[in-house]
Design an enzyme around this catalytic site. Structure first.
Site, PDB file in Angstrom:
ATOM      1  N   SER A  14      13.851 -73.365  60.049  1.00  0.00           N
ATOM      2  CA  SER A  14      14.802 -72.967  59.003  1.00  0.00           C
ATOM      3  C   SER A  14      16.236 -73.107  59.501  1.00  0.00           C
ATOM      4  O   SER A  14      16.490 -73.102  60.709  1.00  0.00           O
ATOM      5  CB  SER A  14      14.521 -71.530  58.555  1.00  0.00           C
ATOM      6  OG  SER A  14      14.405 -70.668  59.661  1.00  0.00           O
ATOM      7  N   GLU A  16      20.384 -71.823  58.738  1.00  0.00           N
ATOM      8  CA  GLU A  16      21.235 -70.824  58.074  1.00  0.00           C
ATOM      9  C   GLU A  16      22.636 -71.392  57.841  1.00  0.00           C
ATOM     10  O   GLU A  16      23.233 -71.973  58.745  1.00  0.00           O
ATOM     11  CB  GLU A  16      21.297 -69.569  58.953  1.00  0.00           C
ATOM     12  CG  GLU A  16      22.199 -68.491  58.392  1.00  0.00           C
ATOM     13  CD  GLU A  16      22.138 -67.210  59.215  1.00  0.00           C
ATOM     14  OE1 GLU A  16      21.034 -66.743  59.554  1.00  0.00           O
ATOM     15  OE2 GLU A  16      23.224 -66.683  59.510  1.00  0.00           O
ATOM     16  N   ASP A 108      28.344 -56.103  58.743  1.00  0.00           N
ATOM     17  CA  ASP A 108      29.320 -55.553  59.686  1.00  0.00           C
ATOM     18  C   ASP A 108      30.555 -55.083  58.928  1.00  0.00           C
ATOM     19  O   ASP A 108      30.885 -55.624  57.884  1.00  0.00           O
ATOM     20  CB  ASP A 108      29.732 -56.616  60.708  1.00  0.00           C
ATOM     21  CG  ASP A 108      28.671 -56.744  61.785  1.00  0.00           C
ATOM     22  OD1 ASP A 108      28.147 -55.698  62.217  1.00  0.00           O
ATOM     23  OD2 ASP A 108      28.350 -57.878  62.173  1.00  0.00           O
ATOM     24  N   HIS A 150      21.003 -54.131  69.553  1.00  0.00           N
ATOM     25  CA  HIS A 150      22.184 -54.190  68.688  1.00  0.00           C
ATOM     26  C   HIS A 150      23.339 -53.523  69.441  1.00  0.00           C
ATOM     27  O   HIS A 150      23.127 -52.520  70.136  1.00  0.00           O
ATOM     28  CB  HIS A 150      21.881 -53.453  67.376  1.00  0.00           C
ATOM     29  CG  HIS A 150      22.999 -53.534  66.386  1.00  0.00           C
ATOM     30  ND1 HIS A 150      23.975 -52.567  66.307  1.00  0.00           N
ATOM     31  CD2 HIS A 150      23.313 -54.463  65.461  1.00  0.00           C
ATOM     32  CE1 HIS A 150      24.840 -52.903  65.349  1.00  0.00           C
ATOM     33  NE2 HIS A 150      24.455 -54.049  64.824  1.00  0.00           N
ATOM     34  N   LYS A 166      11.905 -50.849  59.810  1.00  0.00           N
ATOM     35  CA  LYS A 166      12.169 -51.870  58.777  1.00  0.00           C
ATOM     36  C   LYS A 166      10.858 -52.536  58.355  1.00  0.00           C
ATOM     37  O   LYS A 166      10.627 -52.787  57.179  1.00  0.00           O
ATOM     38  CB  LYS A 166      13.127 -52.936  59.312  1.00  0.00           C
ATOM     39  CG  LYS A 166      14.533 -52.436  59.643  1.00  0.00           C
ATOM     40  CD  LYS A 166      15.436 -53.612  60.001  1.00  0.00           C
ATOM     41  CE  LYS A 166      16.536 -53.226  60.946  1.00  0.00           C
ATOM     42  NZ  LYS A 166      17.483 -54.303  61.228  1.00  0.00           N
ATOM     43  N   PHE A 217      31.979 -64.941  69.110  1.00  0.00           N
ATOM     44  CA  PHE A 217      30.712 -64.503  68.502  1.00  0.00           C
ATOM     45  C   PHE A 217      29.972 -63.521  69.399  1.00  0.00           C
ATOM     46  O   PHE A 217      29.476 -62.506  68.949  1.00  0.00           O
ATOM     47  CB  PHE A 217      29.772 -65.697  68.268  1.00  0.00           C
ATOM     48  CG  PHE A 217      30.160 -66.575  67.112  1.00  0.00           C
ATOM     49  CD1 PHE A 217      31.228 -66.275  66.282  1.00  0.00           C
ATOM     50  CD2 PHE A 217      29.421 -67.726  66.840  1.00  0.00           C
ATOM     51  CE1 PHE A 217      31.568 -67.095  65.223  1.00  0.00           C
ATOM     52  CE2 PHE A 217      29.767 -68.548  65.777  1.00  0.00           C
ATOM     53  CZ  PHE A 217      30.833 -68.236  64.980  1.00  0.00           C
ATOM     54  N   HIS A 267      14.796 -70.491  63.784  1.00  0.00           N
ATOM     55  CA  HIS A 267      15.817 -70.361  62.737  1.00  0.00           C
ATOM     56  C   HIS A 267      17.147 -70.766  63.365  1.00  0.00           C
ATOM     57  O   HIS A 267      17.659 -70.069  64.245  1.00  0.00           O
ATOM     58  CB  HIS A 267      15.851 -68.898  62.269  1.00  0.00           C
ATOM     59  CG  HIS A 267      16.830 -68.613  61.173  1.00  0.00           C
ATOM     60  ND1 HIS A 267      16.602 -68.943  59.850  1.00  0.00           N
ATOM     61  CD2 HIS A 267      18.054 -68.007  61.190  1.00  0.00           C
ATOM     62  CE1 HIS A 267      17.635 -68.545  59.108  1.00  0.00           C
ATOM     63  NE2 HIS A 267      18.534 -67.981  59.901  1.00  0.00           N
TER      64      HIS A 267
END
Ligand SMILES: Cc1cc2nc3c(=O)[nH]c(=O)nc-3n(C[C@H](O)[C@H](O)[C@H](O)COP(=O)(O)OP(=O)(O)OC[C@H]3O[C@@H](n4cnc5c(N)ncnc54)[C@H](O)[C@@H]3O)c2cc1C
Length: 301
Positions: A14, A16, A108, A150, A166, A217, A267
């Site tokens: 995939s 993005e 964010d 995270h 989740k 990033f 991905h």
């Protein structure tokens, strides 16, 4: 088609994209999509409000890709700073337009803010958004996870607990944050499986395009650049062409290794550019793409 159904049968590929703000950017992203379409991705995704892009554009771009490129599209949906009504109406629009898959994210805070706390909104976390979606819609549902934790998490274990929550609430697969050292991914995968996360976990791969951009990033998302790679990026910091080739080389090695290890999906964070991804996929040994993904655990341990 729900992505969870595809994942039952094969590993996925995939790409993005983010919604560009200008007409020129939109023209260019559709050219990229046409180029990358030749690799027959299982789905493509369109981000929502990431890095300051306009949220309304996500739906427009997602619909255009579905209509004009005939690809299966997953829309990103963030909840930070939005009311329940606003979120609900976007989801209704996606549903009405035949978008069947959504990745539920917190998002964010705007760049000028350092903490998410002061941003008003009805949902504090992706878990709240997932609950809302599951109670009101029938989308195929994904969520994010973080091989290195995270940045707001105190430790990886609590982050994995939230990832598990989740999944328990309805996320059917997870996509990782970008990472550059596969051992971080394998360690995370192992801990996630031990915590009872039994859904497919797709590896998020970002082909590096420029030294300054990747430093920005990683500072935001908390991913680590391995020392050797970092030194090479430093050496060619003023030469984006050279850095792009380093990025291709590094991502090729990562993806080759992930495929050999049985990863359930790759991905690519395309950043709306096709050159690096085309080269990486061309570099990969064709037979690696068709090796089997590892079977999913069938029970919680
Ligand atoms: C695959 C992927 C796609 C992305 N797409 C976008 C996009 O389109 N737009 C965008 O703006 N950003 C996007 N992001 C970035 C993402 O929004 C940020 O990483 C954000 O900081 C966290 O989002 P989340 O959904 O993981 O949040 P959450 O799951 O809410 O997690 C945020 C923090 O809170 C903790 N936490 C989670 N649940 C709870 C809970 N119930 N109670 C207390 N603490 C909790 C977590 O451990 C974590 O530290 C994406 C990230 C990934 C990996």
């Amino acid at each position: 088609m729900k992505i969870r159904e595809i994942l039952k049968n094969r590993r996925t590929l995939s790409f993005e994209f983010f919604p560009p703000k200008t007409e020129k950017g939109i023209k260019s992203v559709f050219e990229t999509i046409e180029t990358l379409k030749t690799f027959r991705p299982d789905f493509v995704s369109v981000t929502h409000g990431a890095g300051g892009t306009t949220r309304a554009l996500t739906v427009e771009i997602a619909l255009r890709i579905k209509r004009e490129n005939g690809l299966l599209v997953m829309a990103h949906m963030t909840c930070i700073g939005q009311s329940k009504e606003e979120i609900h109406s976007v989801l209704l629009r996606l549903e009405d337009s035949g978008i069947e898959n959504v990745i539920a994210l917190r998002g964010d805070p705007p760049r000028e803010q350092t903490s998410s706390a002061p941003v008003k909104g009805d949902f504090a976390h992706a878990t709240d958004l997932i609950e809302h979606i599951k109670s009101n819609f029938e989308f195929g549902l994904a969520a994010a996870c973080y091989p290195e934790g995270h940045p707001e998490s105190t430790d990886l274990a609590s982050d994995i607990e939230y990832a598990k929550r989740k999944v328990d609430l309805g996320a059917e697969f997870l996509i990782t944050q970008l990472f550059f050292d596969n051992s971080d991914f394998y360690r995370f995968l192992d801990s996630a499986r031990k915590a009872g996360i039994n859904v497919p976990i797709l590896a998020g791969i970002l082909p590096i395009l420029s030294t300054s951009q990747i430093r920005r990033f990683t500072a935001l998302c908390g991913a680590t650049i391995p020392e050797n790679l970092d030194k090479r990026l430093d050496r060619f910091a003023d030469d984006n062409d050279a850095v792009r080739e380093i990025g291709v080389e590094h991502a090729t090695t990562q993806v080759d290794d992930l495929l050999a290890s049985g990863v359930q999906g790759v991905h690519f964070y395309a950043l709306n550019k096709g050159y690096s991804i085309s080269k990486i996929i061309d570099n990969i040994n064709r037979s690696s793409w068709s090796t089997q993904a590892s079977p999913l655990p069938t029970h919680s341990s």
